[in-house]
Design an enzyme around this catalytic site. Structure first.
Site, PDB file in Angstrom:
ATOM      1  N   ALA A 128      -7.595   7.380   0.250  1.00 35.08           N
ATOM      2  CA  ALA A 128      -6.991   7.823  -0.851  1.00 35.08           C
ATOM      3  C   ALA A 128      -6.789   6.860  -1.681  1.00 35.08           C
ATOM      4  CB  ALA A 128      -5.512   8.173  -0.246  1.00 35.08           C
ATOM      5  N   LYS A 183      -7.934   0.890  15.768  1.00 39.68           N
ATOM      6  CA  LYS A 183      -7.994   0.549  14.549  1.00 39.68           C
ATOM      7  C   LYS A 183      -8.015  -0.872  13.888  1.00 39.68           C
ATOM      8  CE  LYS A 183      -6.400   1.862   9.998  1.00 39.68           C
ATOM      9  NZ  LYS A 183      -6.734   3.083   9.212  1.00 39.68           N
ATOM     10  N   GLU A 262      -5.243  -7.677   3.236  1.00 34.90           N
ATOM     11  CA  GLU A 262      -4.401  -7.765   4.623  1.00 34.90           C
ATOM     12  C   GLU A 262      -4.969  -8.629   5.424  1.00 34.90           C
ATOM     13  OE1 GLU A 262      -2.192  -3.737   5.231  1.00 34.90           O
ATOM     14  OE2 GLU A 262      -4.162  -3.141   4.814  1.00 34.90           O
TER      15      GLU A 262
END
Lengths: 301, 301
Positions: A128, A183, A262
């Site tokens: 996205a 992940k 991050e």
């Protein structure tokens, strides 16, 4: 059901668009500018050159009062502390189910003190891209994995899973630790390498030398994180590189646009684990500081 | 005396300009284009905005026949094999003193089979920038260290040292191993780090995170290379970063311009040493492959 989405980033806006189909959704954002724009113009949702303009309920997060049954937290890990502070102040949190979609695992210890009914964690595999405050593009189909971290009243999660949305599936995972680890290792390998090298994801497979580092670095990470099925995880990692070969990773985009990355949520956590287990982590340490240094450079421009 | 300079790169042209003051100099180049240009227009030597145009004797290296008493080899390490092939074919080499100015130490084993009278090695600390085939800019004053690698007839070197040239000093070093090691460690730290990070040399001191890596990486290298006085060497390294803080390193420039780098001469040698001594070399290995991968990317453009 009533769903509150906290965070007006690309994932928050994506959720707002899709969940509106079956639920009563409200997005909570931090900036008045974004709220005003969304309230005045609505949300623009784009996919494969098709553009939809729709009305979405939007409020400032400062006015949030735990009215929803399910609250999805879609902010970056480094923005979590201010959200949690407001959660702790609320005396209605015990009626809520919370779903946290942050990368990494460093935030888990922060969740333990919350007195919500149920706390779930999730990982998103969607592509996205938010191009304006009220305009998001769904660039890659994926899914959201979710798993129960604490509590056993899962009625809200069950409802979410029971009402499938076209092109926006949720998948339940038994083992939250395994789900987040899978992940984390993908993020920990692909993000720092591509961000340091300034290359698209596919190059980690195509360039012999980068691929050598990709493998060696995976070895180090899978030892530190104590990954049980290393071969399967490695194939999964390669598969993601292949599927996203033309993408620039989120960390690379963050550096490009002089935003914080991050890296602390991802490699900061890995380095803590390594320290705890007294394991050497030369690759992780190297990439952690390369990215932190680049963040610092970028911040000065 | 008669001096032959092999190599028409920035250092070769710099030597040609300065040595002409006291000696009979001839430059040997590989490309006919460069020879023709230098023969027709002469050499342009520039320093602090002052431009000198002068005649320099120039020939193709293919026509070289060991007529000079002193031969200075100023080609990149990866171009050395073809030079050495011609040296081996010459039956007059035993009358010559050879001075090799390559980076790294990997080339030393190649020199052992040459039957020259004396073999010397040197390190250059000049800043020079070749902007055209016959135009060099002396951007930073420095010196050339030299030391005897093999042989004891040092009359040509003594003559070089005895006739000082203004702004172009030669300095004799007793210990060739120590001299080359000092240069190697400077190249091994500054070049790969700045080239991967795409920053000027000074940033390795100014940026906290890059500086952390700079120190850790030095620790690894000084162990592998068995540097005797680590503290002094580290201060020397910092000093060079400070003095060249606004410079882009040669390896960074090589990558910018899609040229091969000297990574094999520098880190390739370090990795061989580490293997021989069975030492871990995670930083060296990492930077070696990061640069090799970037070279490969650049080569495709």
């Amino acid at each position: 059901m009533k769903i509150g989405i906290i965070g007006g980033g690309s994932i928050g806006l994506l959720l707002a668009h899709y969940l509106t189909e079956h639920h009563e959704v409200r997005v909570y954002v931090r900036s008045k500018k974004q709220m005003d724009k969304m309230a005045a113009e609505g949300l623009f949702f784009e996919k494969k050159k098709k553009l939809i303009n729709e009305t979405i309920n939007v409020s400032l997060f400062s006015s949030w009062s735990a009215e929803e049954e399910l609250i999805i937290v879609a902010v970056k890990q480094y923005q979590l502390p201010s959200v949690l502070e407001k959660f702790r102040e609320s005396n209605r949190l015990k009626n809520c189910t919370l779903l946290f979609l942050q990368n990494g695992m460093g935030h888990l210890k922060l969740l333990n003190e919350l007195n919500a009914k149920t706390i779930a964690v999730g990982t998103t595999e969607h592509g996205a891209n938010k191009i304006k405050d009220n305009h998001v593009i769904h660039t890659g189909d994926g899914l959201i994995n979710l798993s129960v971290y604490r509590g056993n009243n899962v009625s809200e999660l069950a409802e979410l899973l029971a009402m499938p949305i076209r092109n926006f599936p949720f998948k339940f995972q038994e083992d939250w630790n395994e789900m987040l680890l899978q992940k984390l290792i993908v993020n920990a390998v692909i993000n720092p390498l591509t961000a340091v090298l300034n290359v698209k994801n596919g190059m980690l497979l195509k360039n012999t030398h980068f691929n050598y580092l990709f493998k060696e670095y995976f070895k180090e990470l899978s030892t530190i994180l104590n990954i049980s099925n290393k071969e399967k995880t490695f194939r999964h990692l390669e598969d993601i590189c292949r599927k996203t070969s033309e993408n620039r990773s989120s960390m690379l985009k963050d550096l490009d646009e002089h935003r914080p990355t991050e890296i602390d949520a991802i490699l900061g956590f890995v380095l803590e684990m390594a320290k705890e287990k007294q394991l050497d982590a030369p690759f992780s340490e190297n990439y952690y500081h390369l990215i932190k240094g680049k963040e610092y450079e970028g911040g000065k421009n």
